[in-house]
Design a protein around this motif. Structure first.
Motif, PDB file in Angstrom:
ATOM      1  N   THR A 135       0.826  -1.197   0.000  1.00 55.81           N
ATOM      2  CA  THR A 135       0.000   0.000   0.000  1.00 55.81           C
ATOM      3  C   THR A 135       0.863   1.250   0.000  1.00 55.81           C
ATOM      4  O   THR A 135       2.041   1.226   0.341  1.00 55.81           O
ATOM      5  CB  THR A 135      -0.929   0.060   1.229  1.00 55.81           C
ATOM      6  OG1 THR A 135      -0.119   0.115   2.409  1.00 55.81           O
ATOM      7  CG2 THR A 135      -1.852  -1.125   1.280  1.00 55.81           C
ATOM      8  N   LEU A 136       0.233   2.356  -0.397  1.00 59.62           N
ATOM      9  CA  LEU A 136       0.883   3.660  -0.379  1.00 59.62           C
ATOM     10  C   LEU A 136       0.110   4.537   0.583  1.00 59.62           C
ATOM     11  O   LEU A 136      -1.114   4.478   0.638  1.00 59.62           O
ATOM     12  CB  LEU A 136       0.857   4.281  -1.784  1.00 59.62           C
ATOM     13  CG  LEU A 136       1.455   3.448  -2.919  1.00 59.62           C
ATOM     14  CD1 LEU A 136       1.119   4.073  -4.268  1.00 59.62           C
ATOM     15  CD2 LEU A 136       2.965   3.324  -2.753  1.00 59.62           C
ATOM     16  N   ARG A 137       0.820   5.372   1.339  1.00 58.61           N
ATOM     17  CA  ARG A 137       0.141   6.200   2.320  1.00 58.61           C
ATOM     18  C   ARG A 137       0.713   7.601   2.330  1.00 58.61           C
ATOM     19  O   ARG A 137       1.916   7.799   2.230  1.00 58.61           O
ATOM     20  CB  ARG A 137       0.284   5.590   3.717  1.00 58.61           C
ATOM     21  CG  ARG A 137      -0.379   6.427   4.797  1.00 58.61           C
ATOM     22  CD  ARG A 137      -0.162   5.864   6.169  1.00 58.61           C
ATOM     23  NE  ARG A 137      -0.895   4.623   6.349  1.00 58.61           N
ATOM     24  CZ  ARG A 137      -0.362   3.506   6.814  1.00 58.61           C
ATOM     25  NH1 ARG A 137       0.899   3.479   7.128  1.00 58.61           N
ATOM     26  NH2 ARG A 137      -1.088   2.419   6.960  1.00 58.61           N
ATOM     27  N   ALA A 138      -0.173   8.582   2.457  1.00 58.18           N
ATOM     28  CA  ALA A 138       0.215   9.977   2.646  1.00 58.18           C
ATOM     29  C   ALA A 138      -0.798  10.588   3.603  1.00 58.18           C
ATOM     30  O   ALA A 138      -1.942  10.834   3.219  1.00 58.18           O
ATOM     31  CB  ALA A 138       0.232  10.736   1.329  1.00 58.18           C
ATOM     32  N   GLY A 139      -0.393  10.801   4.845  1.00 60.89           N
ATOM     33  CA  GLY A 139      -1.332  11.322   5.829  1.00 60.89           C
ATOM     34  C   GLY A 139      -2.505  10.377   5.996  1.00 60.89           C
ATOM     35  O   GLY A 139      -2.340   9.193   6.286  1.00 60.89           O
ATOM     36  N   ALA A 140      -3.718  10.888   5.786  1.00 59.51           N
ATOM     37  CA  ALA A 140      -4.925  10.075   5.932  1.00 59.51           C
ATOM     38  C   ALA A 140      -5.310   9.355   4.650  1.00 59.51           C
ATOM     39  O   ALA A 140      -6.325   8.670   4.602  1.00 59.51           O
ATOM     40  CB  ALA A 140      -6.084  10.951   6.404  1.00 59.51           C
ATOM     41  N   ILE A 141      -4.516   9.509   3.600  1.00 60.57           N
ATOM     42  CA  ILE A 141      -4.824   8.855   2.320  1.00 60.57           C
ATOM     43  C   ILE A 141      -4.087   7.522   2.227  1.00 60.57           C
ATOM     44  O   ILE A 141      -2.886   7.437   2.484  1.00 60.57           O
ATOM     45  CB  ILE A 141      -4.439   9.755   1.130  1.00 60.57           C
ATOM     46  CG1 ILE A 141      -5.370  10.970   1.080  1.00 60.57           C
ATOM     47  CG2 ILE A 141      -4.494   8.983  -0.190  1.00 60.57           C
ATOM     48  CD1 ILE A 141      -5.045  11.954  -0.015  1.00 60.57           C
ATOM     49  N   LEU A 142      -4.827   6.496   1.872  1.00 60.80           N
ATOM     50  CA  LEU A 142      -4.271   5.152   1.719  1.00 60.80           C
ATOM     51  C   LEU A 142      -4.661   4.621   0.350  1.00 60.80           C
ATOM     52  O   LEU A 142      -5.827   4.681  -0.032  1.00 60.80           O
ATOM     53  CB  LEU A 142      -4.828   4.226   2.812  1.00 60.80           C
ATOM     54  CG  LEU A 142      -4.227   2.824   2.907  1.00 60.80           C
ATOM     55  CD1 LEU A 142      -2.814   2.904   3.469  1.00 60.80           C
ATOM     56  CD2 LEU A 142      -5.086   1.949   3.816  1.00 60.80           C
ATOM     57  N   VAL A 143      -3.676   4.117  -0.393  1.00 57.66           N
ATOM     58  CA  VAL A 143      -3.908   3.609  -1.740  1.00 57.66           C
ATOM     59  C   VAL A 143      -3.369   2.186  -1.828  1.00 57.66           C
ATOM     60  O   VAL A 143      -2.212   1.936  -1.471  1.00 57.66           O
ATOM     61  CB  VAL A 143      -3.224   4.485  -2.814  1.00 57.66           C
ATOM     62  CG1 VAL A 143      -3.459   3.914  -4.212  1.00 57.66           C
ATOM     63  CG2 VAL A 143      -3.729   5.922  -2.734  1.00 57.66           C
ATOM     64  N   ASN A 144      -4.205   1.257  -2.270  1.00 54.00           N
ATOM     65  CA  ASN A 144      -3.780  -0.121  -2.481  1.00 54.00           C
ATOM     66  C   ASN A 144      -3.811  -0.399  -3.976  1.00 54.00           C
ATOM     67  O   ASN A 144      -4.870  -0.684  -4.545  1.00 54.00           O
ATOM     68  CB  ASN A 144      -4.722  -1.087  -1.740  1.00 54.00           C
ATOM     69  CG  ASN A 144      -4.214  -2.517  -1.772  1.00 54.00           C
ATOM     70  OD1 ASN A 144      -3.802  -3.000  -2.824  1.00 54.00           O
ATOM     71  ND2 ASN A 144      -4.244  -3.186  -0.640  1.00 54.00           N
ATOM     72  N   PRO A 145      -2.652  -0.284  -4.662  1.00 58.53           N
ATOM     73  CA  PRO A 145      -2.622  -0.473  -6.119  1.00 58.53           C
ATOM     74  C   PRO A 145      -3.071  -1.859  -6.562  1.00 58.53           C
ATOM     75  O   PRO A 145      -3.740  -2.005  -7.578  1.00 58.53           O
ATOM     76  CB  PRO A 145      -1.147  -0.226  -6.467  1.00 58.53           C
ATOM     77  CG  PRO A 145      -0.635   0.624  -5.350  1.00 58.53           C
ATOM     78  CD  PRO A 145      -1.345   0.117  -4.133  1.00 58.53           C
TER      79      PRO A 145
END
Length: 224
Positions: free
Chosen positions: A128-138
């Motif tokens: 996963t990728l994370r930036a602050g409260a944003i989470l992305v699961n490619p």
């Protein structure tokens, strides 16, 4: 390993965290499920040690919330409840292992290492990728802003993933055109601006602050 210990019993949490740190682990303690989500959003952990009985959000609800958000880090659930049905409920919720209190720190350490080896876990950033409260699961093509799942088009998702991958740094138009659109030339259109606007609308639809910073002549940055 960097561990998130979620435990509302302050004495037990202090004793267990000291023992785990003596074994070489880095331990962060959260007193309830809500705090655990906040810690997990801000940092990356190798595994979670989770008490089942917690204030505000119990352990089973917490692990369900993490799994719904696409997070796959190992979870070892601790509980004074030792009935088979309690273990089954914890495992069904998404925990990887279940230990009944009291148990030795040596066994907890051994179980954590076994979980990490079995899962081939290399840290949250592996999936996963994370930036602050944003989470992305490619891999699953899913993204969240806080607790809100985002309904994104393919281009919006790729754009968010690229910005999240480089969170805290500006990404130029050229980089976005190459990595999101696959272009090796500058098109005579404002396709990037259009997609950025669309992405911003979806990120802020629930009232959350806009995390995308624009710097004219430089590019775009997702706040870390």
């Amino acid at each position: 390993m960097k561990l998130l210990l979620v435990e509302d019993d302050s004495d037990y949490a202090a004793t267990l965290s000291r023992a785990l740190e003596a074994m070489g682990h880095d331990v962060v303690v959260a007193r309830d499920g809500v705090a655990a989500i906040e810690f997990n959003d801000r940092d990356q952990f190798d595994a979670i040690i989770l008490d089942r009985m917690l204030p505000q959000m119990d352990g089973t609800t917490l692990v369900e919330r993490l799994r719904e958000r696409g997070q796959t880090l190992p979870v070892l659930m601790l509980s004074a409840l030792g009935q088979s049905i309690d273990k089954v409920d914890g495992l069904k919720a998404g925990a990887d292992d279940y230990v009944v209190k009291p148990t030795s720190v040596g066994e907890i350490d051994a179980r954590l290492h076994a979980l990490v080896r079995a899962r081939g876990w290399k840290g949250e950033g592996a999936t996963t990728l994370r930036a602050g409260a944003i989470l992305v699961n490619p891999g699953k093509h899913r993204a969240w802003y806080g607790d809100d799942a985002l309904d994104l088009s393919n281009l919006e998702f790729k754009l968010l993933a690229e910005l999240t991958r480089h969170a805290g740094s500006f990404v130029t138009r050229t980089m976005l055109l190459e990595r999101v659109w696959g272009y090796d030339f500058e098109p005579a259109t404002n396709i990037i601006e259009v997609q950025i606007r669309a992405l911003r609308r979806k990120l802020t639809a629930s009232g959350s602050p806009d995390p995308i910073v624009t710097k004219r002549g430089v590019g775009y940055m997702l706040e870390a």
